[in-house]
Scaffold this active site. Structure first.
Site, PDB file in Angstrom:
ATOM      1  N   ASP A  66       0.741  -1.243  -0.022  1.00  0.00           N
ATOM      2  CA  ASP A  66       0.207  -0.052  -0.126  1.00  0.00           C
ATOM      3  C   ASP A  66       1.084   1.403  -0.161  1.00  0.00           C
ATOM      4  O   ASP A  66       2.085   1.235   0.362  1.00  0.00           O
ATOM      5  CB  ASP A  66      -1.001   0.022   1.263  1.00  0.00           C
ATOM      6  N   GLU A 121      -0.408  -0.989   5.753  1.00  0.00           N
ATOM      7  CA  GLU A 121       0.943  -0.397   6.514  1.00  0.00           C
ATOM      8  C   GLU A 121       0.986   0.747   6.879  1.00  0.00           C
ATOM      9  O   GLU A 121       1.314   1.462   7.864  1.00  0.00           O
ATOM     10  CB  GLU A 121       2.134  -1.159   5.881  1.00  0.00           C
TER      11      GLU A 121
END
Length: 349
Positions: A66, A121
């Protein structure tokens, strides 16, 4: 036709994958890993998982796929690949994939590898890492974060997010009652003063409690005034999130606080066999190995305390470019990191 290492990363960068929206990137990664003949799938947390090797110790390569927001046109310029996630942290995860493939093709794979392209994350949830933490018990772990090809990260500070909200009766600006934003500012100054007290005598940033004011907004409807803020706290070793939250709450007066993303600092020793493998591999490729302790937070904070195995973070890229509009990765460094990591993995027997 299979992609080379640069084409692989360039294609991955062209796939948007904000936190919580990683599905297309995960599908791309699992498809490519299946092309290698690996067992690959998307798990219940949306992580892209690839597995190879049948004997030897289990090594988990945990990166994240991400990114934060921000559209950076993907391009190669002056030997660098530009794009959101090039450094943080699609570049490091692409390094994992390419190093594992190189290891396999050169016949040096003597361990079992699980590659995890983790979700969320960049948000406080760290959803992918929390899920992975309960699924595996590795002999060692490498976290995919930029360290530079010659450096290895051993530790990250902890984190606590504070969401502040104050409402009070509206009052005339010429009156004695402080306005809601003024009350919030007084709280912020008290928090800064507390952090300064904690930091007395601590020279290194890794040892300090660091506050950051991330968001402030205020308003009113003529009857009620309000102010809200988000404050980030980076925690040194020895400062526990729950205890800190209790002290912060004692400073907040009548404001309501909500805490999120609390995790303690984590540090791995430099004397582990895994760290030694990196030192040897970096030297073999002409580098001067060094160790880092980061002032940010990573998925190492989530899995390190649970797995209690040798663990480091490694990946190409300059972490000063994280989240910036100039994010880019030197492609020569990317290729060097692939070779270093392949040599490290070859030592895991």
């Amino acid at each position: 036709m299979q992609m080379n290492a640069v084409e692989f990363l360039e294609t991955l960068l062209r796939i948007p994958s904000l936190s919580g929206q990683e599905g297309e990137a995960a599908a791309f990664l699992t498809a490519r890993m299946r092309e290698f003949g690996w067992y690959a799938f998307v798990d219940a947390a949306g992580n892209a998982v690839g597995q190879l090797g049948t004997t030897g110790p289990l090594v988990v390569l945990l990166g994240h796929i991400d990114t934060v927001p921000g559209m950076i046109p993907v391009r190669i310029q002056d030997g660098c690949l530009y794009g959101r996630g090039a450094v943080d942290a699609k570049g490091p995860f692409a390094t994992f994939v390419q190093a594992a493939r190189h290891l396999e093709l050169t016949g040096r794979l003597r361990c079992r590898l699980v590659l995890i392209g983790a979700t969320e994350e960049e948000s406080a949830s760290s959803r992918g890492a929390h899920y992975a933490r309960e699924q595996y018990a590795p002999a060692s772990c490498i976290i995919g974060e930029p360290s530079g090809w010659e450096r290895v990260t051993l530790g990250y500070k902890g984190r606590l997010l504070v969401h502040y909200h104050l409402e009070q009766d509206a009052a005339h600006s010429a009156g004695e009652q402080p306005a809601a934003p003024e009350v919030m500012v007084a709280f912020w100054r008290e928090l800064e003063a507390y952090c300064a007290t904690v930091n007395a005598g601590r020279d290194r940033l890794f040892e300090q409690l660091l506050p950051s004011l991330r968001h402030v907004a205020s308003g009113g409807d003529g009857m009620t005034d309000w102010c809200e803020a988000t404050i980030g706290l980076r925690l040194p070793e020895g400062v526990e999130p729950d205890a800190l939250a209790g002290h912060v709450a004692s400073l907040a007066g009548s404001a309501k606080l909500r805490f999120e993303g609390g995790c303690p600092a984590f540090r791995s020793p430099r004397t582990t066999p895994l760290a030694g493998s990196f030192v040897r591999a970096i030297r073999q490729h002409g580098g001067k190995p060094g160790f880092l302790h980061k002032t940010g937070t990573a998925d190492m904070n989530v899995v390190g305390p649970a797995w209690r195995c040798p663990i480091v973070a490694y990946g190409p890229g300059d972490s000063r470019l994280d989240h910036t509009p100039d994010e880019h990765l030197d492609l020569e460094e990317y290729q060097r990191a692939i070779l270093v990591l392949a040599d490290v993995l070859a030592q895991q027997v």
